[in-house]
Design an enzyme around this catalytic site. Structure first.
Site, PDB file in Angstrom:
ATOM      1  N   TYR A  80      -2.297 -19.024 -39.802  1.00 31.45           N
ATOM      2  CA  TYR A  80      -1.473 -18.804 -40.990  1.00 31.45           C
ATOM      3  C   TYR A  80      -2.300 -19.028 -42.264  1.00 31.45           C
ATOM      4  CZ  TYR A  80       1.864 -19.754 -44.704  1.00 31.45           C
ATOM      5  OH  TYR A  80       2.529 -19.762 -45.906  1.00 31.45           O
ATOM      6  N   ASN A 106       0.601  -8.935 -39.822  1.00 28.81           N
ATOM      7  CA  ASN A 106       1.611  -8.987 -40.883  1.00 28.81           C
ATOM      8  C   ASN A 106       1.012  -9.430 -42.229  1.00 28.81           C
ATOM      9  OD1 ASN A 106       4.759  -8.871 -40.744  1.00 28.81           O
ATOM     10  ND2 ASN A 106       4.229 -10.423 -42.245  1.00 28.81           N
ATOM     11  N   ASN A 131      11.806  -5.953 -44.775  1.00 29.10           N
ATOM     12  CA  ASN A 131      12.110  -5.359 -43.464  1.00 29.10           C
ATOM     13  C   ASN A 131      13.252  -6.090 -42.772  1.00 29.10           C
ATOM     14  OD1 ASN A 131      11.013  -7.705 -42.483  1.00 29.10           O
ATOM     15  ND2 ASN A 131       9.285  -6.761 -41.434  1.00 29.10           N
ATOM     16  N   GLY A 180      -1.715 -30.187 -35.948  1.00 31.66           N
ATOM     17  CA  GLY A 180      -2.080 -29.522 -37.203  1.00 31.66           C
ATOM     18  C   GLY A 180      -1.450 -30.107 -38.450  1.00 31.66           C
ATOM     19  N   THR A 204      -0.587 -20.554 -50.130  1.00 30.79           N
ATOM     20  CA  THR A 204      -0.100 -21.786 -49.484  1.00 30.79           C
ATOM     21  C   THR A 204      -1.145 -22.895 -49.504  1.00 30.79           C
ATOM     22  OG1 THR A 204       0.512 -22.712 -47.318  1.00 30.79           O
ATOM     23  CG2 THR A 204      -0.874 -20.784 -47.273  1.00 30.79           C
ATOM     24  N   ARG A 247       2.914 -33.721 -34.466  1.00 30.26           N
ATOM     25  CA  ARG A 247       2.896 -32.265 -34.326  1.00 30.26           C
ATOM     26  C   ARG A 247       1.473 -31.794 -34.602  1.00 30.26           C
ATOM     27  NH1 ARG A 247       6.947 -28.952 -38.245  1.00 30.26           N
ATOM     28  NH2 ARG A 247       5.302 -29.376 -39.743  1.00 30.26           N
TER      29      ARG A 247
HETATM   30  N1  UFG Z   1       8.602 -33.008 -39.789  1.00 29.94           N
HETATM   31  C1  UFG Z   1       9.276 -33.866 -38.954  1.00 29.94           C
HETATM   32  N2  UFG Z   1      10.373 -33.390 -38.295  1.00 29.94           N
HETATM   33  C2  UFG Z   1      10.828 -32.103 -38.438  1.00 29.94           C
HETATM   34  C3  UFG Z   1      10.116 -31.233 -39.298  1.00 29.94           C
HETATM   35  C4  UFG Z   1       9.007 -31.723 -39.951  1.00 29.94           C
HETATM   36  O1  UFG Z   1       8.901 -35.022 -38.796  1.00 29.94           O
HETATM   37  O2  UFG Z   1      11.829 -31.732 -37.810  1.00 29.94           O
HETATM   38  C5  UFG Z   1       7.444 -33.525 -40.543  1.00 29.94           C
HETATM   39  C6  UFG Z   1       6.175 -32.753 -40.271  1.00 29.94           C
HETATM   40  O3  UFG Z   1       5.516 -33.263 -39.141  1.00 29.94           O
HETATM   41  C7  UFG Z   1       5.432 -32.956 -41.588  1.00 29.94           C
HETATM   42  C8  UFG Z   1       6.551 -33.047 -42.629  1.00 29.94           C
HETATM   43  O4  UFG Z   1       7.731 -33.347 -41.908  1.00 29.94           O
HETATM   44  O5  UFG Z   1       4.772 -34.187 -41.560  1.00 29.94           O
HETATM   45  C9  UFG Z   1       6.772 -31.742 -43.385  1.00 29.94           C
HETATM   46  O6  UFG Z   1       6.882 -30.690 -42.428  1.00 29.94           O
HETATM   47  P1  UFG Z   1       7.398 -29.240 -42.804  1.00 29.94           P
HETATM   48  O7  UFG Z   1       7.429 -28.456 -41.528  1.00 29.94           O
HETATM   49  O8  UFG Z   1       8.660 -29.313 -43.587  1.00 29.94           O
HETATM   50  O9  UFG Z   1       6.309 -28.665 -43.782  1.00 29.94           O
HETATM   51  P2  UFG Z   1       4.706 -28.606 -43.608  1.00 29.94           P
HETATM   52  O10 UFG Z   1       4.149 -29.730 -44.426  1.00 29.94           O
HETATM   53  O11 UFG Z   1       4.299 -28.501 -42.188  1.00 29.94           O
HETATM   54  O12 UFG Z   1       4.390 -27.203 -44.259  1.00 29.94           O
HETATM   55  C10 UFG Z   1       3.701 -27.115 -45.437  1.00 29.94           C
HETATM   56  C11 UFG Z   1       3.995 -25.742 -46.019  1.00 29.94           C
HETATM   57  C12 UFG Z   1       3.310 -24.678 -45.208  1.00 29.94           C
HETATM   58  C13 UFG Z   1       1.856 -25.041 -45.018  1.00 29.94           C
HETATM   59  C14 UFG Z   1       1.708 -26.381 -44.374  1.00 29.94           C
HETATM   60  C15 UFG Z   1       0.240 -26.756 -44.239  1.00 29.94           C
HETATM   61  O13 UFG Z   1       5.400 -25.487 -46.004  1.00 29.94           O
HETATM   62  O14 UFG Z   1       3.393 -23.446 -45.911  1.00 29.94           O
HETATM   63  O15 UFG Z   1       2.332 -27.348 -45.185  1.00 29.94           O
HETATM   64  O16 UFG Z   1       0.077 -27.858 -43.390  1.00 29.94           O
HETATM   65  F1  UFG Z   1       1.292 -24.124 -44.185  1.00 29.94           F
END
Ligand code: UFG
Length: 340
Positions: free
Chosen positions: A141, A92, A33, A284, A117, A282
């Protein structure tokens, strides 16, 4: 060779999937989409512009076409956004998936590879997460993806659908030589944010918490290259030829890297000292998310090629470095910029 419908093929992982399938002789059609995907990322097949929430559009997408399998990447996938806008996520990711499954059933398409995921597991209760780890999502999610996994199990039983759900840990990297990489209008992921900071673009880099119970106090994640994810999906096609039922696999490299590891590796790859500040945690974020992918290696024959962090980040660096100055406006306005 197969005719594959890639739902979400204009997005980050979907576009790498299309490239892989085309390179390996399959025929690709993309359904998207274009809400977060990019028209310019559709290079390896025709586009059907349709929304999974529009059953009539789905009906006409399947009508008169013959697909051997569907790969389903369409999703809203930001954890924080899902907490703020749960209805949008359930509509979605849950209703959209149900509509797709129903269209597949009506048109007798019997094989699905589904993007799931690590978020289905919630807070880990073991250091390494295998497929048997308890599923207890802590945000809409993850809950929406777990519901969709349940649909697949029920559909196997009721309608004989064959499916493979692949639970990605942290998708990363790019294929700059093919003009595709990660480009989200609203970027929350660590590696793109680090690289944009290295390029002096975007907001200043924040480390979300340095008081976790890890060696350097920052969260550990398992980074897996998007091309290796594509390889696993392609292997899942063959697996479904041989196996009935609904199957799940975890996909990661089995090694945790901290936020500081990522920043240091990006600095070494780019040759740029990357400024950052430490911000509060952050909501969660589990301290550690590391996959066991033994099942995928054993049953799918998955052999990731990108097993080191530096080449993964280097591929993303070459992609980000060669984009015009990053902005959401560029991404939507300029078809020469690919991927979502
Ligand atoms: N982080 C930072 N600064 C940023 C972005 C991220 O410090 O600007 C940290 C986050 O706090 C985390 C780590 O980097 O500790 C990784 O973060 P991301 O956002 O890159 O990825 P996530 O681990 O949050 O996401 C992954 C998968 C998702 C899933 C999630 C579950 O990509 O699909 O884990 O917790 F939902």
């Amino acid at each position: 060779m197969s005719e594959v419908l890639i739902c979400g093929g204009a997005g980050y992982i979907g576009s790498h999937m299309a490239q892989w399938l085309a390179e390996h002789g399959h025929s690709v059609t993309v359904l998207d989409n274009l809400s977060t995907g990019h028209r310019g990322a559709i290079r390896w097949g025709d586009l059907i512009e349709a929304d999974l929430l529009d059953p009539a559009a789905l009906e006409s997408a399947f009508h008169g076409r013959s697909f051997d399998a569907v790969m389903h990447f369409c999703a809203k996938s930001l954890v924080g956004e899902s907490v703020a806008e749960p209805y949008a996520y359930y509509a979605n990711n849950v209703t959209g998936t149900l509509n797709l499954l129903e269209a597949m059933r009506r048109h007798e398409v019997n094989k699905l590879v589904f993007s799931s995921t690590a978020a289905v597991f919630g807070n880990p209760v073991s250091d390494v997460i295998d497929e048997e780890h308890p599923k207890a999502p802590i945000n809409p999610y993850g809950a929406s993806k777990l519901m969709a996994e349940r649909f697949l199990a029920d559909a196997a039983h009721a309608y004989g659908l064959r499916s493979v759900a692949l639970r990605y840990f942290n998708a990363a990297g790019a294929l700059p030589e093919h003009g595709i990489g990660e480009a989200h209008a609203c970027e929350t992921h660590l590696i793109p944010n680090v690289l944009r900071a290295a390029l002096g673009q975007g907001p200043s880099l924040k480390i979300f918490g340095n008081d976790y119970d890890t060696a350097d106090g920052t969260c550990l994640r398992d980074y897996v290259h998007v091309q290796d994810l594509a390889q696993a999906h392609a292997l899942a096609l063959g697996f479904m030829d041989r196996h009935e039922g609904a199957h799940t696999f975890n996909l990661g490299n089995g090694q945790g890297f901290s936020v500081h590891d990522v920043i240091a590796t990006a600095a070494s790859v780019s040759g740029v000292a990357i400024p950052y500040e430490v911000a509060p945690r952050r909501a969660g974020d589990p301290a550690r998310l590391v996959a066991s992918s033994d099942k995928a290696r054993e049953l799918l024959g998955w052999t990731p090629r990108w097993t080191e962090l530096a080449p993964i980040i280097e591929s993303a660096w070459r992609w980000h470095r060669d984009q015009p100055r990053w902005s959401p406006h560029h991404i939507h306005a300029d078809a020469s910029i690919q991927a979502a």
